[in-house]
Structures are given as C-alpha cells and as structure tokens.
Motif scaffolding. Structure first.
Motif, PDB file in Angstrom:
ATOM      1  N   THR A   1      28.925 -31.503  -0.836  1.00  0.00           N
ATOM      2  CA  THR A   1      27.770 -32.277  -1.266  1.00  0.00           C
ATOM      3  C   THR A   1      27.072 -31.432  -2.331  1.00  0.00           C
ATOM      4  O   THR A   1      27.212 -30.206  -2.337  1.00  0.00           O
ATOM      5  CB  THR A   1      26.797 -32.563  -0.108  1.00  0.00           C
ATOM      6  N   THR A   2      26.373 -32.079  -3.242  1.00  0.00           N
ATOM      7  CA  THR A   2      25.817 -31.336  -4.376  1.00  0.00           C
ATOM      8  C   THR A   2      24.291 -31.402  -4.448  1.00  0.00           C
ATOM      9  O   THR A   2      23.702 -31.286  -5.508  1.00  0.00           O
ATOM     10  CB  THR A   2      26.429 -31.854  -5.694  1.00  0.00           C
ATOM     11  N   GLY A   3      23.678 -31.601  -3.274  1.00  0.00           N
ATOM     12  CA  GLY A   3      22.227 -31.516  -3.246  1.00  0.00           C
ATOM     13  C   GLY A   3      21.556 -32.764  -2.736  1.00  0.00           C
ATOM     14  O   GLY A   3      21.866 -33.856  -3.187  1.00  0.00           O
ATOM     15  N   MET A   4      20.636 -32.596  -1.819  1.00  0.00           N
ATOM     16  CA  MET A   4      19.838 -33.635  -1.173  1.00  0.00           C
ATOM     17  C   MET A   4      20.700 -34.498  -0.232  1.00  0.00           C
ATOM     18  O   MET A   4      21.892 -34.630  -0.418  1.00  0.00           O
ATOM     19  CB  MET A   4      19.083 -34.503  -2.197  1.00  0.00           C
TER      20      MET A   4
ATOM     21  N   ASP B   1      21.950 -26.643   5.890  1.00  0.00           N
ATOM     22  CA  ASP B   1      21.660 -25.855   4.697  1.00  0.00           C
ATOM     23  C   ASP B   1      21.493 -26.804   3.509  1.00  0.00           C
ATOM     24  O   ASP B   1      21.507 -28.012   3.691  1.00  0.00           O
ATOM     25  CB  ASP B   1      22.803 -24.843   4.460  1.00  0.00           C
ATOM     26  N   HIS B   2      21.346 -26.250   2.312  1.00  0.00           N
ATOM     27  CA  HIS B   2      21.143 -27.093   1.132  1.00  0.00           C
ATOM     28  C   HIS B   2      22.381 -27.930   0.808  1.00  0.00           C
ATOM     29  O   HIS B   2      22.277 -28.987   0.193  1.00  0.00           O
ATOM     30  CB  HIS B   2      20.800 -26.225  -0.081  1.00  0.00           C
ATOM     31  N   PHE B   3      23.547 -27.419   1.204  1.00  0.00           N
ATOM     32  CA  PHE B   3      24.807 -28.095   0.899  1.00  0.00           C
ATOM     33  C   PHE B   3      25.676 -28.142   2.153  1.00  0.00           C
ATOM     34  O   PHE B   3      25.538 -27.298   3.031  1.00  0.00           O
ATOM     35  CB  PHE B   3      25.555 -27.352  -0.210  1.00  0.00           C
TER      36      PHE B   3
ATOM     37  N   LEU C   1      24.144 -31.063  -9.930  1.00  0.00           N
ATOM     38  CA  LEU C   1      23.492 -30.930  -8.627  1.00  0.00           C
ATOM     39  C   LEU C   1      22.204 -31.741  -8.612  1.00  0.00           C
ATOM     40  O   LEU C   1      21.689 -32.133  -9.653  1.00  0.00           O
ATOM     41  CB  LEU C   1      23.169 -29.460  -8.362  1.00  0.00           C
ATOM     42  N   ALA C   2      21.686 -31.984  -7.411  1.00  0.00           N
ATOM     43  CA  ALA C   2      20.393 -32.657  -7.261  1.00  0.00           C
ATOM     44  C   ALA C   2      19.519 -31.800  -6.364  1.00  0.00           C
ATOM     45  O   ALA C   2      19.977 -31.337  -5.313  1.00  0.00           O
ATOM     46  CB  ALA C   2      20.582 -34.036  -6.652  1.00  0.00           C
TER      47      ALA C   2
ATOM     48  N   ASN D   1      14.585 -28.191  -1.621  1.00  0.00           N
ATOM     49  CA  ASN D   1      15.638 -27.345  -2.188  1.00  0.00           C
ATOM     50  C   ASN D   1      15.092 -26.292  -3.133  1.00  0.00           C
ATOM     51  O   ASN D   1      15.791 -25.330  -3.465  1.00  0.00           O
ATOM     52  CB  ASN D   1      16.656 -28.190  -2.958  1.00  0.00           C
TER      53      ASN D   1
ATOM     54  N   PRO E   1      15.813 -26.106   4.591  1.00  0.00           N
ATOM     55  CA  PRO E   1      17.052 -25.980   5.357  1.00  0.00           C
ATOM     56  C   PRO E   1      17.687 -24.636   5.027  1.00  0.00           C
ATOM     57  O   PRO E   1      17.613 -24.182   3.897  1.00  0.00           O
ATOM     58  CB  PRO E   1      17.910 -27.125   4.801  1.00  0.00           C
ATOM     59  N   GLY E   2      18.291 -23.991   5.991  1.00  0.00           N
ATOM     60  CA  GLY E   2      18.912 -22.702   5.698  1.00  0.00           C
ATOM     61  C   GLY E   2      17.879 -21.619   5.480  1.00  0.00           C
ATOM     62  O   GLY E   2      16.682 -21.845   5.629  1.00  0.00           O
TER      63      GLY E   2
ATOM     64  N   PHE F   1      19.181 -22.586  -8.294  1.00  0.00           N
ATOM     65  CA  PHE F   1      19.803 -23.556  -7.383  1.00  0.00           C
ATOM     66  C   PHE F   1      21.315 -23.605  -7.602  1.00  0.00           C
ATOM     67  O   PHE F   1      22.088 -23.681  -6.651  1.00  0.00           O
ATOM     68  CB  PHE F   1      19.171 -24.936  -7.587  1.00  0.00           C
TER      69      PHE F   1
END
Lengths: 144, 186
Positions: free
Chosen positions: A41-44, A124-126, B4-5, B83, B112-113, B171
């Motif tokens: 996954t690439t974010g959110m 986590d973020h991804f 990325l987002a 993020n 998160p994380g 990021f």
C-alpha cells in the motif's frame, strides 16, 4: 473434482483492481504463487484489491500472508461483473514482529466469482500483502 | 516510480498562520489571506509534491483544523492515523512555541507505528522587531524531537514550500525503509 489453489494467475485468477501500486511491487505479486514478492500500500487507508477468478468457484479455505495489516474485510460477489459485493469475512489480525502474518480462514458459503480485500487499517504507515491463496474447486464457467 | 499518499496534520496554536500557510501552498503563492478567520472544523488542501531526483511523488492531504481544541474528541477522530506533521508556531509568540510540545505529543499519540515524519515551522519572520523565539532555540528543540526546522514568512511568501517538500521527502524515505523491511521478511 480436484481441489486447487484458485487464487493463482497460473490458474486463471487476475487482480482487476488495486487502489495503490508501486511499479516495483504491483498487485499481480499477490497471486504469483511466490511469497517473496508482494504488493505494497502506498499511504493512507482503507486500501483494497479485487481478485477475479473468471469462473464460478467454491472456496473452502483462505490463507493470507501479509505484514502490518490490522483490520481486513473480505467481500465476495457471484456476479459476472465486479458488482454486488457483500461482506463475507472480517478479521482483526495480530502483528507479528519480523515475520509474515499468516491468516488462515476456513470459509463458509464460499461461492464466488470475485473477491474484494479491503485493508481497513494497519499497524504502520504502509502494509504489504505477499500472497492470497484460496483452496477450493472450480464449479463452472461464466455464462455468456 | 511511485506516488504515495500522506495524511498531513497541520497543528499549532490559533493565529500562528496555519491556514495562511496551507492556502499559499495550495495556490503557489497567489493568495495571502489578509484578514484572519478562525478555522472551525477542518479544511482539506490536497497537493502533489514531486520528490527531486527520484521520479517519485507524494500527494499530501493537508488537514487544516481549528487550533483551539487540543483536547476535543473530534480532533482525535479527525487526526486519526496521521502520516506526517507540520507543526507551526509564531516567532513573535513564545507561548505558541512552548505549546508545540503539546501538539507534538497529541499527534504522535495518534500515529500508526513508531515514527512520524515531521517539520517545525516558525512563521511571521517578517515581524522581525517583535521576534520572541530565536532560531537557535527552535532548532535545538526540533533537533531533540527529530523534527526538521524551518522559518517562513507566509506574508512575504518566503520559504513556504520548503516544509512540505521536506515532509514529502521524509515520507518517501520512510516508505523505502518499510519496503526494505518487507523484503527481509522471508
């Protein structure tokens, strides 16, 4: 009838949609039968991907290998097109530091033509998905 | 090539210039908001930031929300799973700088994380005669917190892009670290 892993590109399965993709880690990696390759996954969140079997199948057992996935929702459809999905399974996964999550699900009412996997949240973020296998049988071809 | 987002939280005391910063970034310097309006609820600014020398980019979803309610339940919901953090203070207000630690703690508790890309931005450097927070002081604190440090004058349109470009770069770096970790699982 022969039980096979229905969720393999070599068995005719295809990922027809994924909400995020890095060229280096495309969603096809989920169904290539190799847990060393993965989709990221690439974010959110949420993030999702849809697997098409190109035939009617009955799934008896699912195994999902992933990392950092927290809440996973699986929907299925028995239509010829990727529509009319209904909630099938929802799981909160456990984080396993340094090793793949290996989630085995015994399936009830596993008739499907499409499966939709939605990662609702992550640790986590991804997150990554390394493989999905669906043990079961092919029931019939799609009617034209 | 990857896009990325990132959910980027804009945090800091009221009137430090969070909305002005977000809006000038959105419009590439075309709009400086001259009159102040208190942000209620949330404004969302979405902008894609290319990361130089990579071919990769990050789409920033900048959540600009009211700077008044540090302890509201709504904020917890709105800021869930951030993020990236853009923490803003006013260089003429020592209090706004001192409160940064509270904002930082708040956003980190929702991340998160264990890591959260972040920048500290001292705004209103055009009001040089009224400066109350020295650059060195801010830099020292930011360093201790693992934040990159910037000063801007949104009014003079100075340096308003740098913090966001830095967040995009951080990021992407985090993404690459995670991908390396995914590789090493087997």
């Amino acid at each position: 009838m022969r039980k096979v892993d229905l969720c393999l590109s070599s068995e005719g399965a295809e990922v027809v949609l994924a909400t995020s993709s890095d060229e280096k880690h495309p969603p096809e990696n989920i169904i290539d039968g190799n847990p060393e390759t993965f989709w990221t996954t690439t974010g959110m969140f949420p993030q999702e991907f849809i697997v098409c079997f190109h035939r009617h199948v009955r799934i008896e057992k699912l195994v999902i290998q992933s990392y950092y996935v927290r809440t996973l929702r699986i929907e299925k459809s028995t239509s010829n097109e990727p529509v009319n999905f209904e909630l099938w399974i929802e799981r909160d996964l456990v984080h396993t530091e340094g090793q793949l999550q290996n989630e085995e699900i015994m399936a009830h009412d596993g008739y499907a033509t499409y499966l939709r996997f939605i990662i609702m949240s992550a640790f986590d973020h991804f997150a990554s998905v390394h493989s999905v296998s669906a043990e079961g049988i092919a029931v019939s071809n799609l009617s034209q | 090539m990857v896009k990325l987002a990132a959910k980027c939280i804009l945090a800091g005391d009221p009137t430090v210039g969070k909305t002005a910063l977000a809006q000038i970034f959105r419009s590439d310097g075309a709009h400086f908001q001259k009159s102040y309006t208190l942000t209620t609820g949330v404004d969302l600014v979405v902008k894609t930031v290319p990361v130089p020398d990579t071919g990769d980019s990050v789409e920033l979803f900048i959540f600009d929300s009211a700077g008044k309610e540090l302890f509201s339940e709504m904020l917890d919901k709105l800021w869930e799973s951030p993020n990236a953090l853009c923490l803003v203070y006013d260089v003429t207000s020592e209090q706004s700088f001192n409160n940064c630690s509270k904002w930082l703690e708040k956003v980190r508790s929702l991340a998160p994380g264990s890591s959260l890309p972040g920048v500290l931005v001292g705004n209103k450097t055009d009001l040089a005669g009224r400066r109350a927070v020295e650059s060195a002081q801010a830099r020292a604190w930011a360093l201790g917190q693992g934040l990159e440090c910037f000063e801007t004058s949104v009014k003079e349109m100075e340096n308003y892009e740098a913090p966001f470009h830095c967040l995009a770069k951080q990021f992407l770096h985090l993404y690459r670290e995670k991908v390396d970790a995914f590789h090493s699982l087997l």
